[in-house]
Design an enzyme around this catalytic site. Structure first.
Site, PDB file in Angstrom:
ATOM      1  N   HIS A 126      44.019  45.425 -79.519  1.00  0.00           N
ATOM      2  CA  HIS A 126      44.288  46.854 -79.554  1.00  0.00           C
ATOM      3  C   HIS A 126      45.597  47.178 -78.835  1.00  0.00           C
ATOM      4  CE1 HIS A 126      39.642  47.389 -79.883  1.00  0.00           C
ATOM      5  NE2 HIS A 126      40.190  47.010 -81.026  1.00  0.00           N
ATOM      6  N   HIS A 139      36.469  40.049 -87.488  1.00  0.00           N
ATOM      7  CA  HIS A 139      35.503  40.496 -88.487  1.00  0.00           C
ATOM      8  C   HIS A 139      34.842  39.332 -89.215  1.00  0.00           C
ATOM      9  CE1 HIS A 139      37.496  44.748 -88.709  1.00  0.00           C
ATOM     10  NE2 HIS A 139      37.101  44.414 -87.503  1.00  0.00           N
TER      11      HIS A 139
END
Length: 792
Positions: free
Chosen positions: A542, A288
């Site tokens: 993930h 991010h």
């Protein structure tokens, strides 16, 4: 995509053609594929060649030179086309975009009429929303980004015009360069979007710009927020070499991402006993800082609905957006359709990403997608990527450059978000709706509580440094302390990434090559993040996610009251306000092993991602990852193997599935056989995440190689990189660099916890070990001696 549009010859059918072109069941003819004739070799126990990265960098640089040559040739072809044909093509392209805009207006009108018929007065940020629109808004990762969408529409004019010329002149569309810049009529160019504004550069400044510009004195826009990603390799990236989803080598549509997910992915737990869950959380936080790709959204920020119902449905909506590419859900799907005789879920919502222009304002020959963030490791997740956002995050009343915080029960937390949504936690800040959203440099701060914790740690670190700088160098302006603290925070982040995180993720040998002094600052390098990294390799985190997040109390006992299921905590950042949650969650991250990077994923993200309150199902992140890879034009897994041909554990493109073993476990290869027609069809995310890891590393060879190339490129291209130009004004002084080298993530966690973390393992990404990584008192860890930083 655009071949079908132009072939229709009737402008009134443009939008229909577009929908057909975007369909996953498109029967387009595959691009001609020539398989490389190389031998196959894969053995994850081989020694890493010490010159591997140098070879890869040399290959990357050579292909960049070749790409520039091809671009020049494409421009020469355009220059040879008569002006009247250019103008005709551009008129066709503008007509296409005009119909696109009209369709968006019709969708907006449909929404308005639907709300009026239902008589709803529901509000979200001042805009009435239907239940379906509210659902999609809840899961919208990005705010409305009109600048990125306007870039896309300008690029679309060019792409449609090129296809028009290709059909009429018999020139392959991939060989035609940007044409709208050559238009001559008064309104022919009618550009809808400029590149992000560029302020004058001061190359004597010690400080980075907030938007990432002015880093390179060779090209001032390098790394700027709002500019496009770049690709490492474009082998079979799109079926039409422009925008249409890749198809199989035998000309058939690729299998549904959801079918791939249910066939290959296991909902199982396979921990990696050597690394902590903190590696997952740091990876998300770092992502991010580097990447945010806007999708096409409605003006209120909610997602377009590509199915008849939000997320799931039976029929496509009467007015789907032209950038819709919904994911087909099989009728016998074990989660969404457990009773095959009456399937109710056939469609998962998916809207394509925005795409944009080159840094010179021209349109690239195939889609390249917009990064809303800066492309640098520069703490934009803390400070923002625009001057407006950065200013909003600063404490205007601070005399020493601090960031805004909220003090709640004596503890520092992030400030409330500008659009807090109603929730059940009750008002915490005076005159603010509730506590369920925070503000930070990146809008995704509220995605899940552990991410919010990491954001909070670094805002506290900025303010801690600002206070310390004021003590050792008083009498300066607030902006001076803000910029200096930001400068040192970024240096700390870079030091942690290159000296702690990378050795764990890609192994110490490859990390040492990334850190080699031979890779010095090179001003002409484009730092743009690789789409293979952002859309495939960096999504490996993930697989590291755990379904159940265990918290630990200060005495070592489990905090069973506050431990939680991930699927129940999406968009619930207010949990961090609970007593002891902050430090107990940090202990959980430091003591709990991450899941191994493999084909096993928590069911929280394979069918329950962002599930609405009270419902059992949400979205499938694996399906979204696969579809996004196709949207972004990623080469298939085998294509990347071919690109990475060299002496790192693989030397060719396999011709049959059996040749993937032992690089990929046999049971995974067997599953791949059941869903893919050819190994050359395997999606990059699926293949890369399934590889066995390199020695002493989390990642397999393909993703490790992409990581290595990405981070060495970021280092080489960054004039402000903390270890570059040390001792040369205006960069870090030698005494300042020496203090940064003491930094560790463990020490930063100690310094910015709520105070109950008193012991910690020195290597925070490695699990505690009484022999190799024994927890020590926080005060025993080295940290910055601020008295040694001046002169600033």
């Amino acid at each position: 995509m655009f071949r079908l549009i132009v072939a229709g010859r009737c402008p009134c059918h443009i939008l229909i053609m577009l929908m057909l072109a975007n369909s996953l069941t498109s029967q387009s003819v595959a691009s001609e594929v020539t398989e490389p004739e190389l031998d196959v070799r894969a053995n994850n126990n081989e020694e890493l060649d010490r010159n591997y990265l140098a070879t890869l960098v040399e290959r990357f640089d050579a292909l960049a030179v070749a790409a520039k040559k091809e671009e020049k040739e494409a421009e020469e072809i355009v220059a040879s086309i008569p002006t009247e044909q250019i103008e005709e093509a551009l008129r066709f392209g503008r007509q296409y975009v005009e119909e696109w805009k009209q369709l968006e207006q019709r969708i907006a009108k449909e929404d308005e009429n639907r709300f009026m018929l239902r008589g709803t007065s529901d509000k979200n940020g001042g805009t009435s929303l239907s239940p379906g629109a509210k659902y999609s808004a809840r899961f919208s990762f990005t705010r409305h980004n009109p600048a990125a969408m306007a870039q896309s529409k300008e690029a679309a004019v060019d792409y449609v015009a090129r296809q028009y010329l290709s059909d009429r002149l018999g020139i392959p569309v991939a060989k035609i360069g940007s044409i709208n810049r050559l238009a001559t009529s008064s309104n022919a160019t009618d550009r809808q979007a400029a590149l992000p504004p560029l302020t004058p550069c001061d190359f004597n400044s010690k400080f980075r710009t907030i938007d990432g510009s002015c880093n390179s004195n060779y090209y001032h826009r390098y790394g700027q927020a709002g500019t496009i990603f770049q690709r490492i390799y474009s082998y079979r990236s799109y079926a039409d070499n422009v925008a249409q989803f890749r198809i199989g080598v035998y000309g058939q549509p690729l299998p549904s991402p959801r079918l791939i997910s249910t066939t290959i992915v296991l909902n199982d737990t396979v921990p990696d006993p050597s690394v902590t869950l903190l590696t997952m959380q740091w990876g998300q936080f770092l992502d991010h800082d580097l990447t945010l790709t806007p999708t096409f959204t409605k003006s209120d920020g909610s997602a377009y609905e590509c199915c008849s119902k939000p997320q799931t449905g039976i029929d496509v909506s009467p007015l789907p957006h032209p950038e819709c590419a919904p994911i087909a859900v099989p009728a016998d799907d074990p989660k969404y359709n457990p009773v095959p005789s009456s399937p109710g879920v056939t469609c998962m919502n998916f809207v394509r990403s925005t795409f944009g222009k080159d840094l010179d304002g021209n349109i690239p020959r195939q889609r390249h997608h917009v990064n809303a963030l800066t492309h640098w490791i520069d703490g934009s997740n803390v400070y923002g990527s625009s001057a407006t956002h950065a200013a909003a995050l600063r404490d205007s009343s601070s005399f020493n450059g601090k960031l805004k915080v909220s003090f709640i029960n004596g503890r520092q937390f992030l400030p409330p978000g500008p659009n807090c949504c109603p929730g059940g936690a009750g008002a915490v800040w005076p005159n603010v709706c509730t506590s369920i959203c925070f503000d930070a440099g990146d809008d995704r701060v509220n995605e899940q509580p552990l991410l919010t914790v990491m954001h909070t740690i670094w805002v506290r670190e900025h303010n801690r440094i600002a206070d310390a700088l004021y003590r050792v160098a008083p009498g300066q302006s607030s902006d001076f302390y803000y910029q200096q603290a930001r400068r040192f925070v970024i240096a700390e982040m870079q030091h942690i990434i290159y000296n702690e995180y990378l050795p764990v993720m890609i192994g110490p040998e490859l990390a040492a090559q990334v850190n080699s002094p031979e890779y010095h600052y090179t001003p002409y390098l484009n730092p743009a993040i690789f789409t293979e990294f952002s859309t495939a390799a960096f999504r490996m985190g993930h697989s590291q996610l755990r379904s159940f997040i265990r918290l630990f109390q200060s005495d070592g006992r489990r905090d069973d009251e506050q431990s939680f299921l991930l699927s129940n905590a999406f968009n619930e950042p207010q949990r961090i306000l609970n007593r002891n949650f902050f430090d107990n969650s940090l202990r959980g991250l430091l003591q709990t092993p991450a899941q191994a990077v493999d084909h096993c994923f928590a069911d929280d993200i394979t069918s329950q991602l962002f599930k609405p309150t009270g419902q059992k199902l949400g979205l499938d992140l694996i399906s979204l990852n696969i579809q996004r890879g196709r949207d972004h034009g990623l080469s298939p897994y085998v294509g990347m193997l071919y690109y990475l041909t060299g002496n790192l554990l693989q030397s060719s493109s396999p011709y049959n599935f059996d040749q993937l073993v032992p690089r990929i476990p046999l049971e995974v290869v067997t599953a791949m056989k059941n869903v893919y027609a050819s190994p050359s069809d395997i999606d990059l995310f699926v293949g890369g995440v399934s590889e066995k890891p390199l020695p002493k590393a989390v990642l397999g060879p393909t993703f490790a190689s992409i990581f290595a190339l990405q981070f060495v490129n970021l280092r080489r291209a960054d004039r402000f990189f903390y270890s570059s130009n040390v001792g040369i004004d205006p960069y870090l002084r030698r005494n300042q660099f020496a203090e940064i080298q003491k930094v560790s993530l463990a020490k930063i966690i100690c310094d910015n916890s709520d105070g109950t973390i008193t012991h910690i393992q020195p290597k925070a990404f490695r699990v505690p070990d009484n022999l190799l990584n024994k927890p020590v008192p926080c005060e025993n860890l080295p940290g910055i001696d601020f008295t040694k930083l001046p002169p600033l």
